[in-house]
Design a protein around this motif. Structure first.
Motif, PDB file in Angstrom:
ATOM      1  N   PRO A  87      -0.485   5.107  -8.931  1.00 60.08           N
ATOM      2  CA  PRO A  87       0.787   4.503  -9.378  1.00 60.08           C
ATOM      3  C   PRO A  87       1.618   3.958  -8.218  1.00 60.08           C
ATOM      4  O   PRO A  87       2.306   2.946  -8.385  1.00 60.08           O
ATOM      5  N   GLU A  88       1.534   4.595  -7.065  1.00 59.74           N
ATOM      6  CA  GLU A  88       2.309   4.118  -5.915  1.00 59.74           C
ATOM      7  C   GLU A  88       1.778   2.812  -5.325  1.00 59.74           C
ATOM      8  O   GLU A  88       2.394   2.243  -4.421  1.00 59.74           O
ATOM      9  N   ASP A  89       0.643   2.337  -5.817  1.00 59.07           N
ATOM     10  CA  ASP A  89       0.141   1.021  -5.413  1.00 59.07           C
ATOM     11  C   ASP A  89       0.802  -0.105  -6.209  1.00 59.07           C
ATOM     12  O   ASP A  89       0.576  -1.284  -5.920  1.00 59.07           O
ATOM     13  N   THR A  90       1.600   0.249  -7.199  1.00 59.67           N
ATOM     14  CA  THR A  90       2.288  -0.757  -8.003  1.00 59.67           C
ATOM     15  C   THR A  90       3.211  -1.602  -7.132  1.00 59.67           C
ATOM     16  O   THR A  90       4.050  -1.076  -6.412  1.00 59.67           O
ATOM     17  N   ALA A  91       3.006  -2.913  -7.179  1.00 60.59           N
ATOM     18  CA  ALA A  91       3.778  -3.834  -6.336  1.00 60.59           C
ATOM     19  C   ALA A  91       3.353  -5.260  -6.661  1.00 60.59           C
ATOM     20  O   ALA A  91       2.379  -5.483  -7.380  1.00 60.59           O
ATOM     21  N   VAL A  92       4.104  -6.196  -6.102  1.00 64.04           N
ATOM     22  CA  VAL A  92       3.649  -7.588  -6.065  1.00 64.04           C
ATOM     23  C   VAL A  92       2.858  -7.767  -4.777  1.00 64.04           C
ATOM     24  O   VAL A  92       3.345  -7.415  -3.696  1.00 64.04           O
ATOM     25  N   TYR A  93       1.670  -8.285  -4.895  1.00 60.78           N
ATOM     26  CA  TYR A  93       0.784  -8.463  -3.748  1.00 60.78           C
ATOM     27  C   TYR A  93       0.771  -9.933  -3.333  1.00 60.78           C
ATOM     28  O   TYR A  93       0.634 -10.827  -4.174  1.00 60.78           O
ATOM     29  N   TYR A  94       0.899 -10.139  -2.031  1.00 61.51           N
ATOM     30  CA  TYR A  94       0.954 -11.495  -1.471  1.00 61.51           C
ATOM     31  C   TYR A  94      -0.152 -11.674  -0.440  1.00 61.51           C
ATOM     32  O   TYR A  94      -0.368 -10.782   0.397  1.00 61.51           O
TER      33      TYR A  94
END
Length: 115
Positions: A87-94
């Motif tokens: 869950p802590e990988d949740t993010a917008v990835y660029y």
């Protein structure tokens, strides 16, 4: 100018996998830095993984052993294989590509990991 188009984000359960892609409008030979970053809500953008022109890679401690960065020079596409997602990988990835003059950023792709 370089155009970067990201794809592959989505919603996945914890423990699952996703593969992000970053397609560039120019060949990779002029770039000396190719990287993935992410930004979670309320947090600063952080470097996740980096690969240089010779193929050497480096990872943030939080993703080591779970994420793999790769590139396909013929397809001018960079990838981020993400396994054992948390869950802590949740993010917008660029994605980011850098040459001697500029850094170029993708539009971002949302990754959401549910517990």
């Amino acid at each position: 100018q370089v155009q970067l188009v990201e794809s592959g984000g989505g919603l996945v359960q914890a423990g699952g996998s996703l593969r992000l892609s970053c397609a560039a409008s120019r060949n990779f030979f002029s770039f000396n830095i190719m990287a993935w970053h992410r930004q979670a809500p309320g947090k600063e953008r952080e470097l996740v993984a980096i690969i240089n022109s010779s193929g050497s890679t480096s990872y943030a401690d939080s993703v080591k052993g779970r994420f793999t960065i790769a590139k396909d020079n013929a397809k001018t596409t960079m990838y981020l294989q993400m396994n054992s997602l948390k869950p802590e990988d949740t993010a917008v990835y660029y994605c980011r590509l850098g040459d001697r003059y500029n850094n170029y950023w993708g539009q971002g792709t949302q990754v959401t990991v549910s517990s």
